[in-house]
Design a protein around this motif. Sequence first.
Motif, PDB file in Angstrom:
ATOM      1  N   GLU A 193       0.872  -1.238  -0.122  1.00  0.00           N
ATOM      2  CA  GLU A 193      -0.063  -0.149  -0.014  1.00  0.00           C
ATOM      3  C   GLU A 193       0.892   1.206   0.148  1.00  0.00           C
ATOM      4  N   ASP A 197       0.691   4.428  -5.548  1.00  0.00           N
ATOM      5  CA  ASP A 197       0.812   5.843  -6.089  1.00  0.00           C
ATOM      6  C   ASP A 197       2.159   6.653  -5.419  1.00  0.00           C
ATOM      7  N   GLY A 198       2.905   5.811  -5.145  1.00  0.00           N
ATOM      8  CA  GLY A 198       4.279   6.725  -4.468  1.00  0.00           C
ATOM      9  C   GLY A 198       5.167   6.085  -5.574  1.00  0.00           C
ATOM     10  N   ASP A 274      -0.117  -2.797  -7.709  1.00  0.00           N
ATOM     11  CA  ASP A 274      -0.126  -1.390  -8.002  1.00  0.00           C
ATOM     12  C   ASP A 274      -0.127  -1.367  -9.633  1.00  0.00           C
ATOM     13  N   SER A 279      -4.074   5.217  -7.486  1.00  0.00           N
ATOM     14  CA  SER A 279      -3.992   5.594  -6.127  1.00  0.00           C
ATOM     15  C   SER A 279      -4.514   4.474  -5.215  1.00  0.00           C
ATOM     16  N   ASN A 280      -4.457   4.565  -4.039  1.00  0.00           N
ATOM     17  CA  ASN A 280      -5.291   3.767  -3.023  1.00  0.00           C
ATOM     18  C   ASN A 280      -6.650   4.123  -3.125  1.00  0.00           C
ATOM     19  N   GLU A 281      -6.867   5.288  -3.512  1.00  0.00           N
ATOM     20  CA  GLU A 281      -8.360   6.096  -3.498  1.00  0.00           C
ATOM     21  C   GLU A 281      -8.960   5.373  -4.542  1.00  0.00           C
ATOM     22  N   SER A 282      -8.230   5.437  -6.124  1.00  0.00           N
ATOM     23  CA  SER A 282      -8.991   5.013  -7.004  1.00  0.00           C
ATOM     24  C   SER A 282      -9.190   3.605  -7.080  1.00  0.00           C
TER      25      SER A 282
END
Lengths: 350, 132
Positions: A193, A197-198, A274, A279-282
Amino acid sequence: MNEFFAEYPLVFTMATTLAKIVLFTHIGLILAAYMPWVERKVSAWMQDRVGPNRVGYAGLGQPIADALKFIFKEDPVPGHVDKVLFTLAPALTVIPAILVLAVVPFAPAVSLFGQTAQMAIADLSVGILFVFAFSSLAVYGITLAGWASNSKYPLIGGVRSAAQMVSYELCLGLSVVGVFMAAQTLRLTDIVELQVDGYWNMFTQPIGFLVFVIAAFAETNRLPFDLPEAETELVAGYHTEYGSMKFAMFFAGEYMAMFVFSCLVAVLFMGGWDVPFMSNESFAALGNWGAALGFVAFLTKVLLFLFFYVWVRFTIPRFKFDQLMHLGWKVLIPLSLLNILWAGLWNMPS
Amino acid sequence: MLQDYHAVLVFLITGVAMVCTPLILGLLFRPKNDYAEKTMPYECGEDPIGDAQIRFDMRFYTTALIFIIFEVEIAFMFPWAHVFNSAPDKLFALGAGLIFIFIVFLGLIVDWAKGDLDWVKTFDTNKRRVQD
């Protein structure tokens, strides 16, 4: 259903755990069974041959035919062996390889009936320690096979394997220290996680990634590090005396270990499930479709790395034993210590 | 918390079953036809001389010894890495860690200098070597 599971969350946990065990072991077993086919096809493609094409369409029935043959073939046990250890050794190479799968997160968490299920069989807080604890047990299987066979070639293969695996175990352990310094956790789900996105760890810690990949090849006894087998000098190394199903166990154990290490490379360094620009939100916004997408992304990475395993096998020739020890102790260990320094400086507040 | 380990236990049983089933299945179906020549250790057709469970090369022992020492050092490094990013003074945390790593590395250098890491042992050949 929702009320029932809300009242008895333990039933939900048990049901999902069993479902996950069935699903993930099948993925592992099918991949381990078809990897020899993939390997033969890819090597044929690289060397301009046809490869297996007799059993079924494009030879796809080959693994099934092989399995049947392993069951019906005679299993000669040499008279001089230590019978108990001789039988125990194949099991000791397969079981640890399978067990490591327990902590690998295959996809983002899935929500069902108002409950969430992590997509790892056991989402342990000490995930990576569990991985090291069990993957290092594989050395017992191979060394015991070499010792129990009571024959010269297996003995040489067995002790070589012990020396090789313990040497590269160090590099393996040291190269992931940098990952923990960035992630502050040993839980594999959290490590993934943090990469979503990172930055994937393979970009932020290129040295650690390189060392881990090389050590993964050595830990699974794959070319260019297949000294324990080395068919040109040791006949078949530690499994010279084995036949039939017991031999198949070593074979399956090797491919299972390859699958597990591909999973670990994907989880620790290539961002797990990933997908770039997500991102985690999407992922969360897509709900269970996000989990499905992550699962496909994760399997793609694993399959790519398995292809890389085969690619390397038919590209790089085998090392000599002194070169192997030299690379392990004098190159990779200093490099992985350098990676810790790099990771420390990278995570400094600027 | 402990629930996760129950899952591991169930998975362990699954794994053991997965290994035992094909082994036992084969036991029921396969022929058994042993004779003296077939149960000899395989040495490319030569009659084997003596037992194979002999004392083997000393260098494997040295490697194992060095391994144990370093493995313990790595075990010490994991907790440090775990809390590194939340340390109040990261520079101090990194410095402290590096001092520890330096001491470990010093051990490696000593082994290196003593030649314990060389697989092919070289002796002081200068006395014997002809000037080339």
